[in-house]
Design an enzyme around this catalytic site. Structure first.
Site, PDB file in Angstrom:
ATOM      1  N   ASP A   1       0.859  -1.180   0.000  1.00 41.52           N
ATOM      2  CA  ASP A   1       0.000   0.000   0.000  1.00 41.52           C
ATOM      3  C   ASP A   1       0.899   1.234   0.000  1.00 41.52           C
ATOM      4  OD1 ASP A   1       0.927   0.397   2.565  1.00 41.52           O
ATOM      5  OD2 ASP A   1      -0.882  -0.345   3.529  1.00 41.52           O
TER       6      ASP A   1
ATOM      7  N   ASP B   1      -7.497  -7.737   1.576  1.00 42.06           N
ATOM      8  CA  ASP B   1      -6.477  -7.888   2.610  1.00 42.06           C
ATOM      9  C   ASP B   1      -7.065  -7.412   3.918  1.00 42.06           C
ATOM     10  OD1 ASP B   1      -4.973  -5.213   3.753  1.00 42.06           O
ATOM     11  OD2 ASP B   1      -6.017  -4.855   1.866  1.00 42.06           O
TER      12      ASP B   1
END
Length: 377
Positions: free
Chosen positions: A94, A273
């Site tokens: 990320d 996730d």
């Protein structure tokens, strides 16, 4: 090689689909759940267990944490994140946007980017769209994310709109920087922009249209699972998936419970996730095929049945009584067993979902599983 995504099968009664992402580090079957390896490790779980028992094809790393420790120079000296952590399959990072969002009392947002204080030593740092991409390029993940602003829930309409527009302006800068860079470690990276807009349907739809117009490899949906009711999450995801192109993978960030995963798969999401299976596991919560267990409860003291009747991973050979004992005496092995079981359960759930989609009976199976997985045992 150039990464590719292909659809293998569509469900007849929902928007669920089975696909395959292929990169230089292997194939990823979708729908997929990605174990979270925040600091270049899935906490308490060896790579051998991730690969052989949990059967993970991709894991997630965190740009904010890796940038602070061990630092980008160390990762570059190691030859990239795969070599640093000895994980030869796929990795997604990320951009750090969510972590910066969570530091609300220690950061300042402006057009250029976000200035924040390290949670470790209070030192000041700046993330911009450009250097967030550069940092991820240096980390060397296969899939990297745009730098976005994640608005808190709830927030008023005007803040959500301004935040979304800022995310879109930052996206243009991210794409420009991404296109100017080559992969540092001999393979091509994949870039995903992120849909924002809080829980306002018109903003979500507008953002999905802007993101789709960029024609990136895949698209992500951010800013959900931050406190909003689940029905609002599903409404936002459904409206976005109607717009995001079917030919590209869709990634719902930070979600969620097994029920959340199944419901969002039915809406057309491909990738997920969440820290829940490992974090909750370390605190004694186990997700099983029969429902949710708090292994710390006294009721399991003399229950010598296996953790899960389907024996999803090898740790399910341990009994509930033994695992409860390990938690009672605060033995670290208990936290490891619970983490491995939960990750294995999530992985198995994704495999079953893929099989049911291909076989044409996903929706009926999903509805039965949602009821069962809502049980507190």
């Amino acid at each position: 090689m150039d990464p590719v995504f292909k659809i293998i099968s569509f469900d007849k009664n929902s928007s669920a689909r089975v696909g395959m992402i292929k990169t230089s580090h292997g194939e990823i079957s979708t729908p997929v759940f990605m174990p979270v390896g925040t600091q270049a490790t899935v906490k308490g779980v060896h790579h051998r267990e991730l690969e052989n028992d949990i059967k993970a094809e991709i894991i997630l790393g965190n740009t904010y944490h890796l940038y602070l420790r061990p630092g980008i120079e160390v990762i570059e000296n190691a030859g990239g994140i795969h070599k640093f952590m000895k994980w030869n399959k796929n990795i997604l990072t990320d951009s750090g946007g969510y972590q910066v969002y969570s530091l609300s009392s220690n950061r300042k947002i402006n057009e250029n980017g976000v200035q924040f204080k390290s949670h470790i030593d209070g030192s000041k740092h700046l993330f911009t769209p450009e250097n967030a991409v550069e940092i991820q390029n240096s980390i060397g993940a296969n899939i990297i994310m745009a730098f976005d602003e994640c608005p808190a829930y709830p927030c008023d309409y005007n803040y959500a709109k301004n935040s979304m527009q800022l995310t879109h302006r930052w996206l243009n800068r991210c794409i420009s920087k991404f296109n100017s860079l080559d992969g540092k470690y001999g393979f091509k990276q994949i870039f995903f922009p992120i849909v924002q807009g809080s829980t306002y349907k018109d903003l979500r739809q507008e953002s999905a249209k802007v993101i789709s117009s960029k024609e990136c490899f895949g698209n992500a949906i951010g800013g959900l699972s931050v406190g909003e009711p689940h029905n609002e999450m599903y409404e936002m995801v459904g409206s976005v998936c109607e717009i995001l192109p079917k030919s590209k993978p869709r990634y719902l960030m930070g979600v969620g419970t097994p029920v959340n995963l199944l419901e969002n798969i039915s809406l057309g999401v491909d990738m997920f996730d969440c820290v829940m299976p490992t974090r909750n596991g370390r605190n004694g919560m186990l997700f099983t095929t029969e429902g949710i267990i708090n292994i710390k409860n006294k009721k399991w003291t003399n229950d010598f049945s296996s953790i899960d009747p389907e024996n999803i991973t090898w740790v399910d050979n341990y009994s509930k009584a033994y695992l409860r004992h390990l938690f009672t005496v605060n033995e670290i092995l208990g936290k490891q067993i619970a983490s491995i079981h939960n990750l294995g359960f999530y992985s198995s759930l994704m495999q079953k979902a893929r099989d049911k989609i291909i076989n044409g009976d996903f929706l009926n199976w999903k509805n039965k599983m949602v009821a069962k997985l809502s049980n507190r045992l």
